[in-house]
Design an enzyme around this catalytic site. Structure first.
Site, PDB file in Angstrom:
ATOM      1  CE  LYS A  52      25.954  46.257  13.192  1.00 27.83           C
ATOM      2  NZ  LYS A  52      26.621  47.482  13.605  1.00 27.83           N
ATOM      3  CD  GLN A  96      25.856  50.668  15.174  1.00 33.30           C
ATOM      4  OE1 GLN A  96      25.749  49.459  15.242  1.00 33.30           O
ATOM      5  NE2 GLN A  96      26.259  51.266  14.067  1.00 33.30           N
ATOM      6  CG  ASP A 119      32.696  46.606  14.534  1.00 29.36           C
ATOM      7  OD1 ASP A 119      32.240  46.071  13.511  1.00 29.36           O
ATOM      8  OD2 ASP A 119      32.107  47.492  15.175  1.00 29.36           O
TER       9      ASP A 119
END
Ligand code: NDP
Length: 282
Positions: A52, A96, A119
């Protein structure tokens, strides 16, 4: 012989568009910024976080990675999330997952500012997706839609079957196909006669996490087959949920694993961060 949908190529085309938009935003004094928080030492999560950060660098974004120790408390993690919520350099926040067991994923996610929830896991963003008025789309299903679109595959009016009903892939995938006017069926572990349903699909999206589970006899001649699965074989090699050897000869289009859906996921995260940065100037 199926057309192979080249996720790597499509992802790099989309990233080039994102880089161009980022350069234009920078001229207005805005640099899109993504903060990624990782708690603990999970090796797979560490690789995802590294990728990322690399993705951000590639398109010209500002990125910050917070590597917190395993024993981080909920209070400490929430304090960091709240600090980033108020940080103008940061337009996207990603925690995460999975978090270590003593931390509650849901509590942490619901504390991310929905405007920075790149997200698209916050309940406000999930609700917006449901009514078709979204700011962000969850990265993997959104990536699948881009693969279909850029491959010239029409969804409208097609029989679409999604195998898997997780909150991060199956359910939002079904919703996006529905918004694109597909006729959508969702299958899961309690579906009776799965093969009978999957054989109806013009577009079959598989996200179950079981290596090579969907075989050629479960697929209609000429179907478009999208394999979201990522499974590690005993020899360390990556394989999908679709048995490529028996399905590919019947499909009209198919995504390989690796090199299909995988490269799109981080690309869509970058796309969401860009969207958040653009919205911050309005
Ligand atoms: P989950 O484990 O959260 O969900 C799996 C789903 O598959 C469940 O809904 C389950 O049904 C269903 N399922 C399991 N076994 C069967 C079966 N025998 N028949 C029908 N349905 C079944 O997984 P995720 O959605 O998170 O991930 C799915 C796969 O996609 C994994 O391989 C994962 O690694 C991969 N993935 C890939 C990404 C990428 O970037 N390419 C991103 C995210 C995930 P039930 O609900 O009834 O239990």
């Amino acid at each position: 012989m199926a057309n192979i949908i080249d996720g790597k190529k499509i992802a790099s085309e989309v990233r080039a568009d994102i880089a161009a938009e980022c350069a234009a935003l920078k001229e207005k004094g805005i640099t899109p910024g993504l903060a990624v928080i990782i708690v603990g030492e999970d090796p797979a999560s560490k690789v995802y976080v590294k990728n990322k950060k690399k993705g951000c660098e590639e398109v010209g974004f500002h990125s910050e990675v917070y590597e917190l120790p395993e024993e981080t408390t909920e209070e400490e993690l929430l304090a960091l999330v709240h600090k980033l919520n108020g940080d103008d350099k940061i337009h996207g926040i990603l925690v995460q997952l999975p978090l270590p067991k003593h931390l509650n994923d849901e509590v942490i996610i619901q504390n991310i500012d929905p405007k920075k929830d790149v997200d698209a896991f916050h309940e406000i963003n999930v609700g917006k997706i449901m009514i078709g008025n979204h700011d962000f789309l969850p990265c993997t299903p959104a990536g699948v839609m881009v693969l279909l679109e850029r491959s010239g595959i029409e969804v409208s009016g097609k029989e679409c079957v999604v195998v898997g009903r997780s909150n991060i892939v199956g359910k939002p995938q079904a919703m996006l196909l529905l918004h694109a006017n597909g006729t959508v069926t969702i299958c899961h572990s309690r579906t009776k006669d799965l093969a009978e349903v999957t054989r109806r699909a013009d577009i079959l999206v598989v996200a179950i996490g079981k290596a090579d589970f969907i075989t050629g006899d479960m697929v209609k001649e000429g179907a478009v087959v999208i394999d979201v699965g990522m499974n590690r074989r005993a020899d360390g090699k990556l394989t999908g949920d679709v048995d490529f050897a028996t399905v590919e000869p019947k499909a009209s289009y198919i995504t390989p694993v690796p090199g299909g859906v995988g490269p799109m996921t981080i690309t869509m995260l970058l796309s969401n961060t860009l969207t958040a940065a653009k919205k911050s100037v309005k």
